[in-house]
Design a protein around this motif. Structure first.
Motif, PDB file in Angstrom:
ATOM      1  N   ARG A 188       3.041 -15.711  -2.636  1.00  0.00           N
ATOM      2  CA  ARG A 188       2.736 -17.155  -2.631  1.00  0.00           C
ATOM      3  C   ARG A 188       3.939 -17.963  -3.108  1.00  0.00           C
ATOM      4  N   ALA A 189       4.619 -17.463  -4.132  1.00  0.00           N
ATOM      5  CA  ALA A 189       5.798 -18.173  -4.646  1.00  0.00           C
ATOM      6  C   ALA A 189       6.901 -18.231  -3.592  1.00  0.00           C
ATOM      7  N   TYR A 190       7.145 -17.123  -2.900  1.00  0.00           N
ATOM      8  CA  TYR A 190       8.167 -17.097  -1.862  1.00  0.00           C
ATOM      9  C   TYR A 190       7.791 -18.018  -0.702  1.00  0.00           C
ATOM     10  N   LYS A 191       6.527 -17.987  -0.299  1.00  0.00           N
ATOM     11  CA  LYS A 191       6.082 -18.857   0.797  1.00  0.00           C
ATOM     12  C   LYS A 191       6.192 -20.325   0.403  1.00  0.00           C
ATOM     13  N   ALA A 192       5.854 -20.641  -0.843  1.00  0.00           N
ATOM     14  CA  ALA A 192       5.967 -22.020  -1.322  1.00  0.00           C
ATOM     15  C   ALA A 192       7.413 -22.501  -1.279  1.00  0.00           C
ATOM     16  N   ALA A 193       8.348 -21.556  -1.405  1.00  0.00           N
ATOM     17  CA  ALA A 193       9.771 -21.892  -1.328  1.00  0.00           C
ATOM     18  C   ALA A 193      10.244 -21.968   0.130  1.00  0.00           C
ATOM     19  N   GLY A 194       9.331 -21.707   1.071  1.00  0.00           N
ATOM     20  CA  GLY A 194       9.665 -21.817   2.484  1.00  0.00           C
ATOM     21  C   GLY A 194      10.393 -20.621   3.068  1.00  0.00           C
ATOM     22  N   LEU A 195      10.275 -19.465   2.433  1.00  0.00           N
ATOM     23  CA  LEU A 195      11.003 -18.275   2.898  1.00  0.00           C
ATOM     24  C   LEU A 195      10.200 -17.468   3.906  1.00  0.00           C
ATOM     25  N   GLU A 196      10.911 -16.881   4.859  1.00  0.00           N
ATOM     26  CA  GLU A 196      10.280 -15.999   5.832  1.00  0.00           C
ATOM     27  C   GLU A 196       9.878 -14.715   5.124  1.00  0.00           C
ATOM     28  N   THR A 197       8.600 -14.376   5.236  1.00  0.00           N
ATOM     29  CA  THR A 197       8.081 -13.183   4.593  1.00  0.00           C
ATOM     30  C   THR A 197       7.500 -12.267   5.656  1.00  0.00           C
ATOM     31  N   VAL A 198       7.943 -11.015   5.651  1.00  0.00           N
ATOM     32  CA  VAL A 198       7.488 -10.023   6.626  1.00  0.00           C
ATOM     33  C   VAL A 198       6.756  -8.930   5.852  1.00  0.00           C
ATOM     34  N   TYR A 199       5.592  -8.553   6.377  1.00  0.00           N
ATOM     35  CA  TYR A 199       4.760  -7.544   5.698  1.00  0.00           C
ATOM     36  C   TYR A 199       4.756  -6.243   6.493  1.00  0.00           C
ATOM     37  N   HIS A 200       4.879  -5.133   5.772  1.00  0.00           N
ATOM     38  CA  HIS A 200       4.858  -3.801   6.374  1.00  0.00           C
ATOM     39  C   HIS A 200       3.756  -3.007   5.690  1.00  0.00           C
ATOM     40  N   ASP A 201       2.719  -2.658   6.431  1.00  0.00           N
ATOM     41  CA  ASP A 201       1.612  -1.885   5.878  1.00  0.00           C
ATOM     42  C   ASP A 201       2.001  -0.413   5.851  1.00  0.00           C
ATOM     43  N   MET A 202       2.112   0.141   4.668  1.00  0.00           N
ATOM     44  CA  MET A 202       2.570   1.523   4.503  1.00  0.00           C
ATOM     45  C   MET A 202       1.395   2.468   4.165  1.00  0.00           C
ATOM     46  N   THR A 203       0.182   2.046   4.456  1.00  0.00           N
ATOM     47  CA  THR A 203      -0.987   2.873   4.173  1.00  0.00           C
ATOM     48  C   THR A 203      -0.810   4.244   4.811  1.00  0.00           C
ATOM     49  N   GLY A 204      -1.013   5.278   4.006  1.00  0.00           N
ATOM     50  CA  GLY A 204      -0.907   6.644   4.502  1.00  0.00           C
ATOM     51  C   GLY A 204       0.502   7.183   4.581  1.00  0.00           C
ATOM     52  N   ARG A 205       1.475   6.403   4.141  1.00  0.00           N
ATOM     53  CA  ARG A 205       2.873   6.878   4.193  1.00  0.00           C
ATOM     54  C   ARG A 205       3.433   7.010   2.805  1.00  0.00           C
TER      55      ARG A 205
ATOM     56  N   HIS B  40       0.826  -1.200   0.000  1.00  0.00           N
ATOM     57  CA  HIS B  40       0.000   0.000   0.000  1.00  0.00           C
ATOM     58  C   HIS B  40       0.868   1.262   0.000  1.00  0.00           C
ATOM     59  N   VAL B  41       1.937   1.227  -0.784  1.00  0.00           N
ATOM     60  CA  VAL B  41       2.846   2.367  -0.901  1.00  0.00           C
ATOM     61  C   VAL B  41       2.269   3.353  -1.914  1.00  0.00           C
ATOM     62  N   ARG B  42       2.128   4.595  -1.510  1.00  0.00           N
ATOM     63  CA  ARG B  42       1.527   5.625  -2.363  1.00  0.00           C
ATOM     64  C   ARG B  42       2.384   5.923  -3.599  1.00  0.00           C
ATOM     65  N   ASP B  43       3.693   6.083  -3.416  1.00  0.00           N
ATOM     66  CA  ASP B  43       4.601   6.419  -4.516  1.00  0.00           C
ATOM     67  C   ASP B  43       5.771   5.422  -4.478  1.00  0.00           C
ATOM     68  N   PRO B  44       5.635   4.287  -5.181  1.00  0.00           N
ATOM     69  CA  PRO B  44       6.652   3.232  -5.092  1.00  0.00           C
ATOM     70  C   PRO B  44       8.074   3.677  -5.443  1.00  0.00           C
TER      71      PRO B  44
END
Length: 142
Positions: free
Chosen positions: A125-142, A10-14
């Motif tokens: 989904r592809a990264y999780k299927a490979a067994g990798l640790e995935t961390v999510y950062h919600d950037m809404t409003g930033r 949810h990044v406003r300006d990637p």
């Protein structure tokens, strides 16, 4: 081997956020490869790095330039063969990069639009299927 993947969603300006991440990684004394989808996106990001902040500079160049070995932020549209040139990969290529496992850490930026969010779900989904640790950062409003 990849140890962690961070999704900033949810990044406003990637592209602006990618500049911020590049500065953060560089500030920690690490090198970064930014993988972009095509030459037009590479050019746009290159321009953005030059103009991101008026009082700072993020040293960067294309991966194939002679000064690449001495430059903290590298730009490419394809991953090079062999060992990773940097420990961190910022993937702006809109898909799962080939041989991403050569990098210690991956960073993914996801915009606010439905297409970006759908693409990110597939990539995650592809990264999780490979067994990798995935961390999510919600950037809404930033």
């Amino acid at each position: 081997m990849t140890q962690r993947i961070d999704f900033y969603h949810h990044v406003r300006d990637p592209l602006a956020f990618a500049c911020k991440l590049a500065a953060t990684v560089m500030g920690k004394g690490q090198r970064l490869l930014v993988l972009l989808a095509d030459p037009a996106q590479l050019h746009a990001f290159d321009e953005r790095l030059w103009t991101w902040q008026p009082t700072s500079f993020i040293p960067h160049c294309r991966l194939d330039e002679p000064i690449a070995a001495d430059t903290p932020v590298l730009l490419a549209t394809r991953l090079p063969p062999g060992p990773a040139p940097c420990p961190v990969l910022l993937n702006l290529s809109l898909g799962v990069p080939d041989e991403y496992s050569r990098f210690e850490r991956l960073l993914e930026i996801v915009g606010e639009d439905p297409d970006s969010l759908a693409r990110a779900r597939q990539v995650a989904r592809a990264y999780k299927a490979a067994g990798l640790e995935t961390v999510y950062h919600d950037m809404t409003g930033r």
